[in-house]
Design a protein around this motif. Sequence first.
Motif, PDB file in Angstrom:
ATOM      1  N   ASN A  39      37.605  39.977  34.458  1.00 45.01           N
ATOM      2  CA  ASN A  39      36.685  39.644  35.546  1.00 45.01           C
ATOM      3  C   ASN A  39      37.471  39.503  36.850  1.00 45.01           C
ATOM      4  OD1 ASN A  39      37.825  37.283  34.239  1.00 45.01           O
ATOM      5  ND2 ASN A  39      36.559  36.033  35.579  1.00 45.01           N
ATOM      6  N   HIS A  40      36.759  39.585  37.975  1.00 44.89           N
ATOM      7  CA  HIS A  40      37.436  39.662  39.275  1.00 44.89           C
ATOM      8  C   HIS A  40      36.680  38.820  40.295  1.00 44.89           C
ATOM      9  CE1 HIS A  40      39.989  41.053  42.367  1.00 44.89           C
ATOM     10  NE2 HIS A  40      39.293  42.098  42.772  1.00 44.89           N
ATOM     11  N   GLN A  41      37.304  37.705  40.718  1.00 46.64           N
ATOM     12  CA  GLN A  41      36.655  36.841  41.704  1.00 46.64           C
ATOM     13  C   GLN A  41      37.560  36.464  42.866  1.00 46.64           C
ATOM     14  OE1 GLN A  41      34.981  33.558  39.334  1.00 46.64           O
ATOM     15  NE2 GLN A  41      33.019  34.618  39.401  1.00 46.64           N
ATOM     16  N   SER A  42      38.812  36.910  42.845  1.00 48.01           N
ATOM     17  CA  SER A  42      39.746  36.521  43.900  1.00 48.01           C
ATOM     18  C   SER A  42      40.894  37.514  43.957  1.00 48.01           C
ATOM     19  CB  SER A  42      40.283  35.108  43.609  1.00 48.01           C
ATOM     20  OG  SER A  42      41.392  34.803  44.428  1.00 48.01           O
ATOM     21  N   ASP A  45      43.612  37.002  41.432  1.00 51.59           N
ATOM     22  CA  ASP A  45      43.511  37.443  40.035  1.00 51.59           C
ATOM     23  C   ASP A  45      44.734  38.245  39.627  1.00 51.59           C
ATOM     24  OD1 ASP A  45      41.022  36.273  39.795  1.00 51.59           O
ATOM     25  OD2 ASP A  45      39.928  38.108  40.272  1.00 51.59           O
ATOM     26  N   ARG A 176      35.213  42.113  44.104  1.00 52.95           N
ATOM     27  CA  ARG A 176      35.123  40.725  43.656  1.00 52.95           C
ATOM     28  C   ARG A 176      33.671  40.269  43.529  1.00 52.95           C
ATOM     29  NH1 ARG A 176      38.369  37.844  48.125  1.00 52.95           N
ATOM     30  NH2 ARG A 176      37.748  39.726  49.257  1.00 52.95           N
ATOM     31  N   GLY A 177      33.395  39.553  42.442  1.00 54.20           N
ATOM     32  CA  GLY A 177      32.072  39.009  42.224  1.00 54.20           C
ATOM     33  C   GLY A 177      31.977  37.583  42.722  1.00 54.20           C
ATOM     34  N   HIS A 178      30.761  37.039  42.720  1.00 53.60           N
ATOM     35  CA  HIS A 178      30.543  35.682  43.222  1.00 53.60           C
ATOM     36  C   HIS A 178      29.748  34.832  42.240  1.00 53.60           C
ATOM     37  CE1 HIS A 178      32.041  37.114  47.071  1.00 53.60           C
ATOM     38  NE2 HIS A 178      31.181  38.113  47.010  1.00 53.60           N
ATOM     39  N   PRO A 182      30.534  38.577  35.373  1.00 50.82           N
ATOM     40  CA  PRO A 182      30.981  39.779  36.078  1.00 50.82           C
ATOM     41  C   PRO A 182      29.810  40.687  36.436  1.00 50.82           C
ATOM     42  CG  PRO A 182      32.240  39.421  34.049  1.00 50.82           C
ATOM     43  CD  PRO A 182      31.080  38.481  34.012  1.00 50.82           C
ATOM     44  N   GLN A 210      39.163  31.516  41.309  1.00 51.54           N
ATOM     45  CA  GLN A 210      38.442  31.637  42.574  1.00 51.54           C
ATOM     46  C   GLN A 210      38.408  30.319  43.327  1.00 51.54           C
ATOM     47  OE1 GLN A 210      37.076  31.650  39.630  1.00 51.54           O
ATOM     48  NE2 GLN A 210      35.187  30.461  39.598  1.00 51.54           N
ATOM     49  N   LYS A 215      37.269  33.000  48.647  1.00 52.00           N
ATOM     50  CA  LYS A 215      37.208  34.125  49.581  1.00 52.00           C
ATOM     51  C   LYS A 215      37.193  33.608  51.019  1.00 52.00           C
ATOM     52  CE  LYS A 215      34.766  38.483  50.316  1.00 52.00           C
ATOM     53  NZ  LYS A 215      33.693  39.375  49.847  1.00 52.00           N
TER      54      LYS A 215
END
Length: 258
Positions: A39-42, A45, A176-178, A182, A210, A215
């Motif tokens: 997963n990707h939030q920052s 990562d 990036r997700g919030h 994901p 995150q 962000k």
Amino acid sequence: MLSKLMSFFLLALVRFLTGSQARWYGCPPKAEQRIYFANHQSHADLVMIWAALPQELRSITRPIAARDYWTQTPFRQWITTAVFNAVYVTRQAAPAAAAGAAPSPAAEAAAAPPAPPADLADLATAGGPDPVPERPQAEPSPEALRAAVQPDDPLAPLVQALASGDSIVIFPEGTRGHGDEPQPFKSGLYMLARMFPQVVLVPAWINNVQRVMPKGEVVPVPILCSVTFGAPIALAPGEERRPFLDRARSAVIALRDV
């Protein structure tokens, strides 16, 4: 020498700020060629997974890095090149970021089944005799799929890294997700799984990072974080893109509460 000193410094800093706990839930840390997908939030990562891997894996694993962000300053570029040995990817547009970008038209053509001949299709449409069914066409080989990747394809740097024997870390959401889960995975992971069937696909869940570097923020906040690595998955024979990507995404989400 300088890059090694910076590596030690960053490891100490990341572990101080986050704890950098690696949890090998579904597979052991093994020195084999892998694609870790998470997963990707920052932007952190990349650093988090790099720090979570043991040294013997860190030395053979290359995280992907968005070229537009990580080359904005000479220092960022030096860090990602000399310390992380990252693979740069070009984000042509926000929805087509990183390994989630769509493959090139050539790669899509190599992956797509051939269309029926125009004359047979016209016969069926016009109510004529049913066309003689053709023998099923064999799927393109991994070698053919790799050969179809053009130099300007967003996947090209990843294909080159895997072809040279490196392991890589990718974020199939593409950007990036919030939310708590994901976003839908883009096609890059599926194409890489087809091109390199021998490479082990390992899902990973990055927790809390995150909150360390939200962000838009530049000052990190100490928060306990972890990376949980799950059981490998594999592309099943004949499995189509969306079912595979949904299954890969579910494998990542399943690690959230482990």
